[in-house]
Write an enzyme that holds these catalytic residues in place. Sequence first.
Site, PDB file in Angstrom:
ATOM      1  N   ARG A  78       2.761  21.783 -14.462  1.00 31.18           N
ATOM      2  CA  ARG A  78       1.450  21.819 -13.817  1.00 31.18           C
ATOM      3  C   ARG A  78       1.689  22.066 -12.336  1.00 31.18           C
ATOM      4  NH1 ARG A  78       0.181  16.447 -11.158  1.00 31.18           N
ATOM      5  NH2 ARG A  78      -1.975  17.110 -10.954  1.00 31.18           N
ATOM      6  N   TYR A 116      -7.358  10.992   1.188  1.00 35.31           N
ATOM      7  CA  TYR A 116      -6.204  10.609   0.364  1.00 35.31           C
ATOM      8  C   TYR A 116      -5.002  11.505   0.644  1.00 35.31           C
ATOM      9  CZ  TYR A 116      -3.557  10.317  -4.071  1.00 35.31           C
ATOM     10  OH  TYR A 116      -2.589  10.204  -5.031  1.00 35.31           O
ATOM     11  N   GLU A 167       3.248  22.061  -5.253  1.00 38.45           N
ATOM     12  CA  GLU A 167       4.344  21.526  -6.069  1.00 38.45           C
ATOM     13  C   GLU A 167       4.260  22.104  -7.472  1.00 38.45           C
ATOM     14  OE1 GLU A 167       4.521  17.025  -4.122  1.00 38.45           O
ATOM     15  OE2 GLU A 167       3.821  17.304  -6.170  1.00 38.45           O
ATOM     16  N   HIS A 212       1.895   5.357  -9.876  1.00 33.89           N
ATOM     17  CA  HIS A 212       0.722   6.206  -9.689  1.00 33.89           C
ATOM     18  C   HIS A 212      -0.393   5.365  -9.110  1.00 33.89           C
ATOM     19  CE1 HIS A 212       2.680   9.084 -12.455  1.00 33.89           C
ATOM     20  NE2 HIS A 212       2.093   9.933 -11.672  1.00 33.89           N
TER      21      HIS A 212
END
Lengths: 346, 317, 200
Positions: free
Chosen positions: A223, A316, A265, A193
């Site tokens: 999520r 990002y 996603e 991460h």
Amino acid sequence: MSLAFKKETFRDDYTYKNSVEAIKRFPFPFPEDTYMYSVNMEPHTKGPKGAVTEHTFDIDEHYVSECLDKAKTLELDPGRYAVLPHMMDAQWDFLELTMESLSTDYPHLFTLKKDGKNWTWENKPLSIKKSFVFGDVSTLDMDPFEYMSRQVQGDFVLLDQRNDTLYADAGFITSQADWSLNFDVGMAWHEWHGPVPQVTKLGVMDRALKYLMSMQLGAPVRRLNWTMTINPRLDTSPENYPLWGGDRNTVTPENVGKKVHLRVELQTLFRLPRSNGLLFSIRCYLINMEELSTFPRWAKRFHRVFRDLHSDLAEYKGLVKFREMTVQWLSKFDDGADIGVGTHPE
Amino acid sequence: MSHINVKVAAIEQVTDLIKHFTFVREDGQPFPVFSGGSHVVVSMNINGRIQRNAYSLMGNPEETEAYHISVRRQEKSRGGSVHMHDALKVGDSLQITFPVNLFALEKRARKHLLIAGGIGITPFMSQIADLERNKANYELHYAYRAPEHGAFSKEIKANIGNKLITYVESEGGVLNLRNLLSKQPLGTHVYVCGPGPMVVAMIETARTLGWPENHIHSEQFTAPPSGESFKIKLTKSALEIVVPPEMSMLEAMEAAGVDAPYLCRGGACGRCELEVVCTDGNLLHHDHYLSEAEKAAGKKIMPCVSRAKCDLLEVVL
Amino acid sequence: MERGYWIRSKPVYSALVWQQQANAHLVLVEGSAGGLAAMKLFQQMLPQQSITVIYETEAGGADYTAALKKVVPDDLQVFNSHDAAMKALEAHLPEALMGLRIYVAGSEKFMWDIAQIVLHYGVDDADIAKELTGTLARSVYCVHCKAITHNAHTNIQACSGCGKKLFVRDHFSRRLGAYMGLMVDAEDPGQIPEIEEIYP
């Protein structure tokens, strides 16, 4: 439910499209006009009929074509599947979970017959029928993890829990949002991460890790995450960046509606029984701006979210080059009216 | 927290002090497979008071028709083990949690060194099944006071042969930790479960010999100690609850209907951690989870085993 | 480098210090800077347990063999090739016991070559003491063709496998012992930023 599986492509001529029904059930991720990064999880319980969360693993109209695209991506680059040797228990956990879920949730498409350790699996849409001995790799054509990853939509990571963290020790990754399995396999939670702008100081990742490490059997969570992709391409891997990176330059005010896709996603996490590992499943849904804007409420919402997104996050996620054009294109749907809270389309 | 309703299918007196309980599901479904070293939390109703104790699952993790636990009678405890021994009968109903593993095998180990003391043998019984299935390199060193206390040693011997090494104290058997730990090949992981002093001695010996922390594994459940009564205030739910002397904070909150998180109920896992707002007294930490610095800082408490010597303790929940 | 921003996969190295709690010690050092790091280690209070030093001198430069012979009490092994030093390490490990403390000083390539070997014996790199000496040169993994190019000194490195110009990221894989290299001009072919030496 009977599903007609579409014949379509996620590369070259990009014939991928969503039906009216598929648009309506799209997992739109923005309940409010502003977007703040978060890792808030909710229990992965059965959602409403027709929703992408109705079943443990969602099988939709793109199933057959997506499985073919997976096979193609893996054939061109076998490094998209990687597993470290100590993950065999987790591999069987995965096979068991996916076969049991699919055969329970879609009995007309998948069947599983068990006679002790002798199992017979049938996948009608892909015309597969296989008898094997559960726990005996030599009776399958390949690793159990690879075997079922090829037959379920989405990407899969198996996590090993040790040293007070989680390690990404196996993966089948063919529709990733720009991360490399072959490079990242074996990494600990904080290594893979990378820092997310605007959130690193909040300890968000530490809290998420602690939460996941205490996840229990029988209580999966989920999520939504999102980014954007030019063309309906599943394989936006760093490996193939030279193939798709340039697509960001091809967006024009005329083709925004067809080329620019919202990529959502649906991430689900399961505690695995034998291995005490976790399954991290990442299911990708793609929708282009034209399809999205068939529901003006969504177009309004996304216009506001994208327009006001913090520039660090836009950078990002790689959205800078086509942000202005897309916001401009979406603005025609936005009358500024208050549309309240919620992700519903209408 | 999700639960499984079970029935007691069999009770076996294994030694004078140890009983083995076999559970089956009330709904007739198979239990989930689990991983070696897992435990479940058993809820029992002791004269209207709900007590929850964690016990290691000791059956074969692949056998899903029944779960097995063993309970050592602890006279000086708060009555959970005595209740299990004296009150529980075949056919009785109970609630257990899904299995949780806080004592997992490190699958990459080149060798596993298992060290059990007394009733601490139970988590290893399920681990052995995993190790055998995966054809792992391991030894089990099992120490107990006298032959009549060596619960399960015959059964284990029959299963794993000379991978079991026993030390019977009454017959002069001594487990020399320093000798054992100083001759293990690189890549060995050591696991200990047993009486507190044995666990501490093993950890200290391994550290002295230069074993890295992540090669040292232990499981030790602390029973919640009793103490003086005190009052807690939950800031989010605006509840005030009295914690009586014989109940833990967690139990008192549950008795008041609060759905507080937990996993091990023994001060090991950190799941029940609460943030302390303030107190007019002192926190009495009994957990193995918080660091000494965190305990001294007084900002966190583990309500499953820890309490306070105070009139009022305010926590965020 | 942006302040307050840190890629968590990027390893952090620090000066070697003896671990007094141990069963035995194994020190591996590379080149003249590594030799000096070993000499510095022997300035500290010596631990009780046996010490083996493997010294690799392939790169030449100042040679600390004579000085090390004077301070290493038990077992000093000197090799003039990297391969021979790694073979000596392989030979040392099968009989090694838990409690062996491992110390490494040298380039990143040296350290991570060692980390990969000892991992086969169940030792995590986190349990190896590592001091970066001599050079900041990086090994770069080409995410496109999977080749690893060693000795990268610049922000952008040509891949030894496919020739693509790779931007050298801080993202590091311990398994591969390399930083990630990503094609720098994939979006805009031919647009190569200025190449600068930043890993001397």
